[in-house]
Design a protein around this motif. Structure first.
Motif, short mmCIF file in Angstrom:
data_model
loop_
_atom_site.label_atom_id
_atom_site.label_comp_id
_atom_site.label_asym_id
_atom_site.label_seq_id
_atom_site.Cartn_x
_atom_site.Cartn_y
_atom_site.Cartn_z
N ILE A 12 0.82 -1.22 0.00
CA ILE A 12 0.00 0.00 0.00
C ILE A 12 0.85 1.26 0.00
CG2 ILE A 12 -1.58 1.36 1.46
CD1 ILE A 12 -3.10 -1.18 2.04
N ASN A 13 1.95 1.27 0.74
CA ASN A 13 2.79 2.47 0.81
C ASN A 13 3.90 2.48 -0.23
OD1 ASN A 13 1.50 3.94 2.75
ND2 ASN A 13 2.72 3.21 4.46
N GLY A 14 3.83 1.60 -1.22
CA GLY A 14 4.80 1.62 -2.32
C GLY A 14 6.10 0.95 -1.98
N THR A 15 7.08 1.13 -2.86
CA THR A 15 8.35 0.41 -2.72
C THR A 15 9.23 0.97 -1.62
OG1 THR A 15 9.35 1.81 -4.42
CG2 THR A 15 8.37 -0.26 -5.15
N ILE A 16 9.04 2.24 -1.25
CA ILE A 16 9.89 2.85 -0.23
C ILE A 16 9.48 2.43 1.17
CG2 ILE A 16 10.56 5.06 0.80
CD1 ILE A 16 11.96 4.62 -1.76
N ARG A 17 8.18 2.29 1.41
CA ARG A 17 7.69 2.00 2.76
C ARG A 17 6.84 0.73 2.79
NH1 ARG A 17 5.55 8.03 4.56
NH2 ARG A 17 7.28 9.22 3.67
N PRO A 18 7.26 -0.37 2.22
CA PRO A 18 6.42 -1.57 2.23
C PRO A 18 6.12 -2.04 3.65
CG PRO A 18 8.67 -2.13 1.63
CD PRO A 18 8.58 -0.63 1.64
N GLY A 19 4.84 -2.27 3.92
CA GLY A 19 4.45 -2.79 5.22
C GLY A 19 4.38 -1.79 6.34
N ILE A 20 4.92 -0.60 6.17
CA ILE A 20 5.02 0.37 7.26
C ILE A 20 3.67 1.04 7.50
CG2 ILE A 20 6.15 2.45 8.10
CD1 ILE A 20 7.91 -0.11 8.03
N VAL A 21 3.11 0.80 8.67
CA VAL A 21 1.81 1.36 9.05
C VAL A 21 2.00 2.65 9.85
CG1 VAL A 21 -0.38 0.90 10.23
CG2 VAL A 21 0.86 -0.97 9.12
N HIS A 22 2.98 2.67 10.71
CA HIS A 22 3.31 3.86 11.50
C HIS A 22 4.82 3.89 11.71
CE1 HIS A 22 3.82 1.85 15.61
NE2 HIS A 22 3.55 0.86 14.78
N ARG A 23 5.33 5.03 12.16
CA ARG A 23 6.77 5.18 12.31
C ARG A 23 7.13 5.61 13.73
NH1 ARG A 23 8.36 9.51 7.93
NH2 ARG A 23 6.47 10.44 8.73
N ILE A 24 8.37 5.34 14.11
CA ILE A 24 8.95 6.01 15.28
C ILE A 24 10.29 6.58 14.82
CG2 ILE A 24 7.76 4.68 17.06
CD1 ILE A 24 10.11 2.87 17.33
N ASP A 25 10.72 7.65 15.48
CA ASP A 25 11.91 8.37 15.04
C ASP A 25 13.16 7.49 15.10
OD1 ASP A 25 10.30 10.61 14.75
OD2 ASP A 25 10.78 11.37 16.76
N LYS A 26 14.14 7.87 14.32
CA LYS A 26 15.41 7.14 14.26
C LYS A 26 15.98 6.89 15.66
CE LYS A 26 20.25 7.76 12.95
NZ LYS A 26 21.25 8.73 12.46
N ASP A 27 16.05 7.91 16.49
CA ASP A 27 16.68 7.78 17.80
C ASP A 27 15.69 7.51 18.93
OD1 ASP A 27 19.36 7.95 17.04
OD2 ASP A 27 19.27 10.12 16.91
N THR A 28 14.49 7.05 18.57
CA THR A 28 13.54 6.53 19.54
C THR A 28 13.53 5.01 19.39
OG1 THR A 28 12.14 8.51 19.45
CG2 THR A 28 11.12 6.49 20.28
N SER A 29 13.66 4.30 20.49
CA SER A 29 13.63 2.84 20.44
C SER A 29 12.21 2.36 20.71
CB SER A 29 14.58 2.27 21.50
OG SER A 29 14.23 2.75 22.79
N GLY A 30 11.99 1.05 20.44
CA GLY A 30 10.73 0.47 20.87
C GLY A 30 9.89 -0.20 19.80
N LEU A 31 8.64 -0.46 20.16
CA LEU A 31 7.75 -1.32 19.40
C LEU A 31 7.13 -0.64 18.18
CD1 LEU A 31 5.90 -3.11 22.34
CD2 LEU A 31 7.76 -4.00 20.92
N LEU A 32 7.12 -1.40 17.10
CA LEU A 32 6.56 -0.91 15.84
C LEU A 32 5.97 -2.10 15.11
CD1 LEU A 32 8.14 1.66 13.48
CD2 LEU A 32 7.54 -0.57 12.53
N MET A 33 4.78 -1.91 14.51
CA MET A 33 4.14 -3.01 13.78
C MET A 33 4.25 -2.76 12.28
SD MET A 33 0.15 -2.10 14.53
CE MET A 33 -0.49 -0.42 14.35
#
Length: 302
Positions: free
Chosen positions: A123-144
């Motif tokens: 859905i988000n094309g070739t750059i963001r396949p599967g990415i539903v939401h983001r967290i910043d580069k220097d933030t750690s933690g859970l992402l689906m």
């Protein structure tokens, strides 16, 4: 095609700066290229990047198709918290970019996911396949991430409906005097620094962050934050707005801070309804060792 009608608050604004704000995702360089190519028009006419808009003007943007970039799978270790045929939940380390962008076409979470998974939603094309939401580069933690389009649409709708649970742990500057609170302040592009976001009523979107005070120290506080909305840099901007910036934040915090690389912010809890089974899913990831060590030092001093 996207269209906007200019209101009085944007009267006499430069078209290139304004389209950056209105679009919300494009850089000024991209917008200026679109203007040069005629993809941005005012009242049906081609204009230059320094054109000043007037109240009542109609802006039209026919956004060009993004250039195809070949994103390669890379064998990068992943901390997989949960995985099935529809969704994968990972605990992203601090310092890892979520998806490819200019300057970061390798070493990202997407590169790692493409290697690890047989498939991701398109859905988000070739750059963001599967990415539903983001967290910043220097933030750690859970992402689906979604493995198919059905899962992606379901999870995206949950985010939009504000039913996804997203809790963060943060160390912030200053001693917060109340046990809990809500920061309800709209966020948009910073008018003075295009690389930052800010609390503003100009071309902004609603943003709400709830927080609970966990501990206080001599000059810092430890909080749990819950996102009701998910704007870019939301927690970082909101706590800076109430004069309690995140410790270590290089963009929104003070130079004198704790000895940590990047902001002391961790996405600890993630909850959602499974896109296929309807089951309530909830995951937690403890704060990373670097942040736990900082907390220990603060407690010892206190």
């Amino acid at each position: 095609m996207q269209t906007w009608v200019i209101t009085e608050e944007n009267h006499n604004a430069r078209i290139d700066k304004l389209v950056v704000d209105l679009h919300g995702q494009a850089s000024r360089t991209h917008v200026q290229r679109w203007i040069q190519d005629g993809a941005v028009q005012v009242n049906g006419s081609q204009i230059k990047a320094n054109h000043k808009v007037q109240t009542g003007d109609r802006i039209e943007l026919i956004e060009p198709e993004p250039e195809e970039v070949n994103i390669e799978p890379e064998e990068i270790p992943l901390d997989v918290v949960y995985e099935d045929e529809d969704v994968i939940v990972v605990n992203k380390p601090k310092g890892m970019v979520v998806h490819p962008a200019p300057g970061h076409y390798s070493g990202t979470l997407v590169n790692a996911l493409l290697y690890h998974c047989n498939d991701l939603s398109g859905i988000n094309g070739t750059i963001r396949p599967g990415i539903v939401h983001r967290i910043d580069k220097d933030t750690s933690g859970l992402l689906m991430a979604a493995k198919n389009d059905h899962a992606h649409e379901h999870l995206s709708k949950e985010l939009k409906a504000k039913t996804t649970e997203r809790q963060y742990k943060a160390i912030v500057h200053g001693v917060i005097s109340h046990s809990k609170g809500t920061i309800d302040a709209p966020i948009g592009r910073d008018q003075k620094d295009r690389q930052k976001m800010a609390v503003t009523h100009v071309n902004s979107r609603p943003a709400i962050t709830h927080f609970i005070l966990e501990e206080t120290f001599e000059e810092y506080s430890y909080v749990t934050c819950e996102l009701e909305t998910g704007r870019t840099h939301q927690i970082r901007v909101h706590f800076n707005y109430i004069d309690h910036p995140i410790a270590g934040d290089p963009k929104y915090g003070p130079k004198k801070t704790l000895a940590i690389a990047g902001q002391a912010l961790h996405a600890e809890t993630l909850g959602f309804t499974h896109p296929r089974t309807g089951e309530a899913m909830r995951f937690q990831a403890p704060v990373p060792p670097e942040m736990e060590e900082l907390l220990k030092e603060l407690r010892d001093k206190h």
